[in-house]
Design a protein around this motif. Structure first.
Motif, PDB file in Angstrom:
ATOM      1  N   ASP A  21      -6.243  -1.374 -10.407  1.00  9.98           N
ATOM      2  CA  ASP A  21      -6.525  -0.320 -11.381  1.00  9.98           C
ATOM      3  C   ASP A  21      -5.314   0.589 -11.520  1.00  9.98           C
ATOM      4  OD1 ASP A  21      -6.502   1.218  -9.098  1.00  9.98           O
ATOM      5  OD2 ASP A  21      -8.691   1.288  -8.929  1.00  9.98           O
ATOM      6  N   GLY A  22      -5.498   1.709 -12.205  1.00 10.36           N
ATOM      7  CA  GLY A  22      -4.383   2.623 -12.463  1.00 10.36           C
ATOM      8  C   GLY A  22      -3.689   3.072 -11.189  1.00 10.36           C
ATOM      9  N   ALA A  23      -4.445   3.142 -10.088  1.00 10.02           N
ATOM     10  CA  ALA A  23      -3.880   3.679  -8.843  1.00 10.02           C
ATOM     11  C   ALA A  23      -2.899   2.700  -8.187  1.00 10.02           C
ATOM     12  CB  ALA A  23      -5.001   4.029  -7.877  1.00 10.02           C
ATOM     13  N   ASN A  24      -3.114   1.405  -8.361  1.00  3.47           N
ATOM     14  CA  ASN A  24      -2.216   0.466  -7.671  1.00  3.47           C
ATOM     15  C   ASN A  24      -1.533  -0.533  -8.613  1.00  3.47           C
ATOM     16  OD1 ASN A  24      -4.223  -1.368  -8.258  1.00  3.47           O
ATOM     17  ND2 ASN A  24      -5.111  -1.340  -6.208  1.00  3.47           N
ATOM     18  N   ALA A  25      -1.705  -0.341  -9.924  1.00  2.00           N
ATOM     19  CA  ALA A  25      -1.104  -1.279 -10.880  1.00  2.00           C
ATOM     20  C   ALA A  25       0.416  -1.323 -10.722  1.00  2.00           C
ATOM     21  CB  ALA A  25      -1.484  -0.896 -12.313  1.00  2.00           C
ATOM     22  N   HIS A  26       0.989  -0.171 -10.413  1.00  2.00           N
ATOM     23  CA  HIS A  26       2.440  -0.113 -10.288  1.00  2.00           C
ATOM     24  C   HIS A  26       2.928  -0.960  -9.108  1.00  2.00           C
ATOM     25  CE1 HIS A  26       6.292   1.543 -11.329  1.00  2.00           C
ATOM     26  NE2 HIS A  26       6.519   1.782 -10.050  1.00  2.00           N
ATOM     27  N   GLU A  27       2.197  -0.864  -8.023  1.00  2.00           N
ATOM     28  CA  GLU A  27       2.500  -1.637  -6.820  1.00  2.00           C
ATOM     29  C   GLU A  27       2.415  -3.145  -7.128  1.00  2.00           C
ATOM     30  OE1 GLU A  27      -0.039  -2.325  -2.786  1.00  2.00           O
ATOM     31  OE2 GLU A  27      -0.215  -0.379  -3.759  1.00  2.00           O
ATOM     32  N   PHE A  28       1.360  -3.522  -7.857  1.00  2.00           N
ATOM     33  CA  PHE A  28       1.146  -4.903  -8.283  1.00  2.00           C
ATOM     34  C   PHE A  28       2.317  -5.355  -9.165  1.00  2.00           C
ATOM     35  CE2 PHE A  28      -1.571  -7.784 -11.156  1.00  2.00           C
ATOM     36  CZ  PHE A  28      -1.417  -8.867 -10.319  1.00  2.00           C
ATOM     37  N   GLN A  29       2.734  -4.477 -10.062  1.00  2.00           N
ATOM     38  CA  GLN A  29       3.836  -4.797 -10.969  1.00  2.00           C
ATOM     39  C   GLN A  29       5.131  -5.057 -10.193  1.00  2.00           C
ATOM     40  OE1 GLN A  29       4.351  -1.956 -14.145  1.00  2.00           O
ATOM     41  NE2 GLN A  29       6.410  -2.633 -14.608  1.00  2.00           N
ATOM     42  N   LEU A  50     -10.689 -11.248  -6.769  1.00  2.00           N
ATOM     43  CA  LEU A  50     -10.514  -9.976  -7.466  1.00  2.00           C
ATOM     44  C   LEU A  50     -11.879  -9.459  -7.928  1.00  2.00           C
ATOM     45  CD1 LEU A  50      -8.099  -8.190  -8.503  1.00  2.00           C
ATOM     46  CD2 LEU A  50      -8.365  -9.348 -10.685  1.00  2.00           C
ATOM     47  N   SER A  51     -12.147  -8.180  -7.636  1.00  2.00           N
ATOM     48  CA  SER A  51     -13.458  -7.655  -8.029  1.00  2.00           C
ATOM     49  C   SER A  51     -13.386  -6.848  -9.318  1.00  2.00           C
ATOM     50  CB  SER A  51     -14.037  -6.789  -6.908  1.00  2.00           C
ATOM     51  OG  SER A  51     -13.170  -5.714  -6.628  1.00  2.00           O
ATOM     52  N   TYR A  52     -12.204  -6.296  -9.622  1.00  2.00           N
ATOM     53  CA  TYR A  52     -12.092  -5.453 -10.814  1.00  2.00           C
ATOM     54  C   TYR A  52     -10.651  -5.412 -11.271  1.00  2.00           C
ATOM     55  CZ  TYR A  52     -12.018  -1.212 -13.687  1.00  2.00           C
ATOM     56  OH  TYR A  52     -11.838  -0.312 -14.702  1.00  2.00           O
ATOM     57  N   ILE A  53     -10.448  -5.457 -12.582  1.00  2.00           N
ATOM     58  CA  ILE A  53      -9.099  -5.226 -13.117  1.00  2.00           C
ATOM     59  C   ILE A  53      -9.222  -4.278 -14.301  1.00  2.00           C
ATOM     60  CG2 ILE A  53      -9.126  -7.328 -14.578  1.00  2.00           C
ATOM     61  CD1 ILE A  53      -6.030  -7.506 -13.871  1.00  2.00           C
ATOM     62  N   SER A  54      -8.465  -3.196 -14.270  1.00  2.00           N
ATOM     63  CA  SER A  54      -8.498  -2.231 -15.367  1.00  2.00           C
ATOM     64  C   SER A  54      -7.461  -2.639 -16.401  1.00  2.00           C
ATOM     65  CB  SER A  54      -8.177  -0.833 -14.850  1.00  2.00           C
ATOM     66  OG  SER A  54      -6.787  -0.734 -14.610  1.00  2.00           O
TER      67      SER A  54
END
Lengths: 112, 389
Positions: A21-29, A50-54
């Motif tokens: 989600d918004g909180a860890n998307a940057h880390e994922f990127q 994966l349980s959720y993707i924003s």
């Protein structure tokens, strides 16, 4: 979110679990960008755990797809659980990014 | 943090300290690390501090005429709260040392002054102060950034239409409950030719200032395209192509755009990767509008956007919403979902546009309970009414 990277027959497979989600998307990127940079292989994202993707997470998937296309490398996602598959369908991402039902199928497809 | 030497004010009534400091600290002074200024009592020290804003720390004796070091300690924060003080006390004078520490002294050294120890003490004090100042600067930056975000959030809110048509042949009501961050939801109403009305609900990927900017340009492009084209499919196609002209950051926006023609009671819509609207009937039963495909806007240029058309009953209600509604979570981590939205209307059939809109927000609110809202929640409701046909 946890991401585990493995090499499989000419493809790098990332198993992503938990929430993106918004909180860890940057880390994922950053993790995705590093792998794309370091490797010549195709990239597969396995979303079985994966349980959720924003939408912020989808944006990262899209960024990866665009970058790999630019570099003429293969990209696919696989094993989308119900609600994740729905998000891909609603947003139309399933029309832009190859979606496979199993990891084996995805690996076969990027090697085809 | 600055290149200038650290300026230290030494306060002592004994005349021999000044030459001693200058002599023992000469290397640090020559290298431009420290600069010393002197005062002979508390009153003089305060004058120096008032004249010279560059003084970083104070090194002060306790027993002095006119104003002693302990009184000076009380006064310093009134001149500059960010100055740190080190007290010079007689060896073993624990009572005064404790008083000095309680009045905010950062550290102390004892007489006779051990200059190696003094150097360490000064360095430690200055290092602490630099970290403190850096933290203050970071806080100020954060505050100003937060203020800018608040402005962005207010701008976003202010562009949303707040007056809704309630005519004989249709009525509309919409609302957006922003999440704490600047988000990317919006809705719009566009008066078109021949009494038709364009209705849009959209959700930009991600949050923050980039999302707000992307949302603003999407809204402007949509307005322009809506006026220039007949069908919603063409409108989305044009907006998508324009958004793709320069989109390095891979932002995207999901849009549901439809046009209602009260003369025929037809609602024609196209979907750019957005949640499918619900048509709720007078008895509270509901169906999702048929899917038309369509990818989120900004993802890839030159994509087609197919249209769908439904003819509405005069007492139908069309509910457009963003995923903030269906993905609202409760304490158990469950999502509100389309099913609950449909159940909500089954239990409470729409009376009018505003009431139906409120029903959605109340249901989402009740479901989420104390769970913080992580996404903007937007819902636009429109209803044909008696007239027409």
């Amino acid at each position: 979110m946890n991401t585990k990277w493995e090499s499989h027959d000419g493809a790098i497979v990332a198993t992503v679990d938990g929430r993106v989600d918004g909180a860890n998307a940057h880390e994922f990127q950053e993790a995705l960008e590093a792998v794309i940079k370091a490797s010549e292989s195709a990239v597969i994202l396995d979303f079985e755990q994966l349980s959720y993707i924003s939408s912020a997470g989808l944006r990262v998937v899209l960024l990866a797809a665009k970058e790999l296309r630019k570099q003429s490398k293969q990209f696919a996602v696989c094993s989308l659980a119900g609600s994740i598959l729905e998000v891909f369908k609603i947003s139309g991402f399933d029309q832009i990014i190859p979606v496979h039902s199993t990891q084996a199928e995805a690996i076969a497809a990027v090697n085809a | 943090m600055t290149d200038r030497p650290c300026k230290i004010l030494v306060v002592d009534d004994e005349p021999d300290l000044e030459p001693l400091v200058m002599q023992r600290m000469r290397r640090s002074i020559r290298r431009g690390k420290y600069e010393f200024v002197f005062a002979h009592n508390g009153v003089e020290a305060l004058e120096r501090l008032n004249e010279d804003e560059d003084i970083d720390m104070v090194l002060s004796d306790i027993n002095m005429p006119q104003m002693d070091g302990l009184t000076l300690l009380d006064q310093i924060p009134k001149v500059n709260p960010n100055i740190r003080s080190v007290i010079i006390s007689a060896y073993g004078d624990m009572k005064n040392i404790r008083t000095a520490m309680n009045r905010g002294a950062f550290d102390f050294v004892t007489k006779p002054v051990d200059f190696n120890d003094l150097q360490v003490t000064i360095d430690r004090t200055l290092q602490h102060m630099n970290e403190w100042r850096a933290a203050l600067a970071a806080r100020d930056k954060l505050v100003s950034l937060q203020n800018e975000l608040d402005v962005a959030s207010k701008m976003q809110q202010s562009i949303l239409p707040r007056e809704f048509p309630k005519r004989d042949d249709y009525e509309v009501f919409a609302n957006m409950a922003p999440a704490r961050n600047v988000g990317g939801d919006f809705y719009d109403l566009l008066q078109l030719d021949d009494g038709r009305i364009g209705l849009a609900v959209a959700d930009v990927s991600d949050k923050g200032v980039p999302a707000a900017l992307f949302m603003m340009s999407t809204r402007t492009l949509l307005k322009g395209a809506a006026i220039g084209h007949e069908g919603p499919g063409e409108v989305l196609r044009e907006v998508n192509d324009l958004l793709n002209e320069s989109n390095e950051s891979a932002m995207f926006v999901t849009v549901l755009y439809g046009v209602y023609d009260p003369a025929t009671r037809e609602f024609t819509y196209a979907n750019g990767g957005h949640n499918t609207p619900l048509v709720v009937h007078a008895d509270g039963s509901s169906t999702e509008l048929p899917l038309t495909g369509g990818v989120a806007l900004g993802v890839m240029p030159e994509l087609p956007y197919d249209q769908g058309t439904v003819t509405l009953a005069h007492d139908d209600t069309v509910v457009l919403y963003t995923d903030g509604v269906t993905e609202a979570m409760n304490a158990e981590g469950e999502e509100f979902g389309v099913d609950r939205l449909q159940e909500t209307f089954a239990a409470s059939p729409p009376q009018d546009a505003q009431q139906a809109n409120q029903t959605v927000f109340e249901a989402v609110h009740a479901f989420a309970g104390e769970t913080p809202q992580s996404d903007d929640v937007t819902c636009l409701v429109f209803r044909p009414r008696e007239a027409a046909l």
